[in-house]
Design a protein around this motif. Sequence first.
Motif, PDB file in Angstrom:
ATOM      1  N   ALA B  17       0.839  -1.202   0.000  1.00 44.67           N
ATOM      2  CA  ALA B  17       0.000   0.000   0.000  1.00 44.67           C
ATOM      3  C   ALA B  17       0.873   1.251   0.000  1.00 44.67           C
ATOM      4  CB  ALA B  17      -0.922  -0.006   1.218  1.00 44.67           C
ATOM      5  N   ARG B  18       1.933   1.227   0.806  1.00 41.55           N
ATOM      6  CA  ARG B  18       2.828   2.385   0.861  1.00 41.55           C
ATOM      7  C   ARG B  18       3.408   2.690  -0.527  1.00 41.55           C
ATOM      8  NH1 ARG B  18       6.537   5.399   3.916  1.00 41.55           N
ATOM      9  NH2 ARG B  18       5.949   4.577   5.954  1.00 41.55           N
ATOM     10  N   ARG B  19       3.841   1.630  -1.193  1.00 43.02           N
ATOM     11  CA  ARG B  19       4.463   1.814  -2.505  1.00 43.02           C
ATOM     12  C   ARG B  19       3.465   2.442  -3.491  1.00 43.02           C
ATOM     13  NH1 ARG B  19       7.700  -3.257  -4.213  1.00 43.02           N
ATOM     14  NH2 ARG B  19       8.730  -2.692  -2.264  1.00 43.02           N
ATOM     15  N   ILE B  20       2.242   1.907  -3.496  1.00 48.11           N
ATOM     16  CA  ILE B  20       1.227   2.442  -4.423  1.00 48.11           C
ATOM     17  C   ILE B  20       0.912   3.902  -4.074  1.00 48.11           C
ATOM     18  CG2 ILE B  20      -1.164   2.240  -5.224  1.00 48.11           C
ATOM     19  CD1 ILE B  20      -0.957  -0.789  -4.626  1.00 48.11           C
ATOM     20  N   LEU B  21       0.691   4.156  -2.782  1.00 48.70           N
ATOM     21  CA  LEU B  21       0.280   5.505  -2.362  1.00 48.70           C
ATOM     22  C   LEU B  21       1.386   6.539  -2.577  1.00 48.70           C
ATOM     23  CD1 LEU B  21      -1.714   4.470   0.801  1.00 48.70           C
ATOM     24  CD2 LEU B  21      -2.652   5.690  -1.168  1.00 48.70           C
ATOM     25  N   GLU B  22       2.617   6.137  -2.331  1.00 45.78           N
ATOM     26  CA  GLU B  22       3.721   7.070  -2.583  1.00 45.78           C
ATOM     27  C   GLU B  22       3.826   7.375  -4.074  1.00 45.78           C
ATOM     28  OE1 GLU B  22       6.549   6.367   1.348  1.00 45.78           O
ATOM     29  OE2 GLU B  22       7.137   5.388  -0.528  1.00 45.78           O
ATOM     30  N   GLY B  23       3.504   6.369  -4.888  1.00 46.67           N
ATOM     31  CA  GLY B  23       3.460   6.583  -6.339  1.00 46.67           C
ATOM     32  C   GLY B  23       2.383   7.580  -6.732  1.00 46.67           C
TER      33      GLY B  23
END
Lengths: 270, 121
Positions: B17-23
């Motif tokens: 989730a962090r990776r997607i949201l930071e994207g």
Amino acid sequence: MNDADFALLAKILKDRSGLILGDNKTYLLESRLVPVAKKHDLDDLDGLIKAVKGTTNELLLFDITEAMTTNESFFFRDNTPFDTFKAHTLPALLESRKNTRHIRIWSAACSTGQEAYSLAMILKENAALLANWRIEIIGTDLSPKVLEKAKSGVYSQFEVQRGLPVQYLVKYFSQVNELWQIDAAVRAMVDFRPGNLLTDFSLLGTFDVVFCRNVLIYFERDTKSEVLGRVSKRMPDDGVLFLGGAETVLGVSEEFKPISGQRGVYIIDR
Amino acid sequence: MKSCLVVDDSKVIRMVARRILEGLSFEVDEAVDGKDALDHCLESMPDSVLLDWNMPIMSGIEFLRELRKTEGGDAPVVVFCTTENDMEHIREAMEAGANEYIMKPFDSDILEAKFTQVGLI
């Protein structure tokens, strides 16, 4: 597969659906046509190509076309067209059609029905304004397979999460095991019929609003012009046309002009 | 830059989730359960919360009810993200004040679509 084989399949597709198969779409042939080959008791893609050469097997040619034209569809795809429909198109029709109280909407190349049902849900949300109105939504597609699914109104968990607000899921869907089915009352608002944009569709009657999104991009310029010309003949002078985000009538059709302030929306220009 | 508190007891899910949201240009913070999430919120209210349901100590739904009772706790946009994928749970979540609901498994398209719907993107 060599270039001649690719050209052969591309021609079948273009003749039957108008769609242009880009040179970079070889991977699509593999993933979509191998199941067709299996269905017709052929070993693989090469077997299918061999069988296609000089064939008059309409069923095989039809299955190839259907497999290649099946496209993605989401509920409320791109959002903006539906917001525009709600904010501008519908209020204008409520005024201009107040004597007949009859509106006809066409979802052309409707695929598995999400666009038509998105419109139906918007109309449901505005039911108070539309009491005693007759609203018809017609969805057409050349593929009986996608129409079957559209009519059933059954979607996967993945499909109901792309674009569909959860409030609408709760309000208009029921859970059937792992799947979600849109309610009978919404299904009843849409009439799904087979139809090919390349052939005469005058029997469908006339439409106040036409959604024809993300279809023309796959056509050659001449095909686009020809299809838009015949679409315009099915619309009254104040008919409104919705195209996809990457599509335009400019340089393609003289029969429509853009509505300023409404991106991707066009009105008849006779 | 909008902030999102990712609440999940699974480290893997938090990471995905962090990776997607930071994207998607979110400033991401993490909490491991409902209690941890509530502590984070009391210290600083995030713009949004991506919330698992089943977690030890305090569940997602208990956290949400507490959050909505807290001063300023009606502001964050709360998107459930859970394997609870039946209508009863969805209704319960909406009644407790959730803004959107993602049924696992999810991917970046679904997360982006849902965050767009609730006006975060």
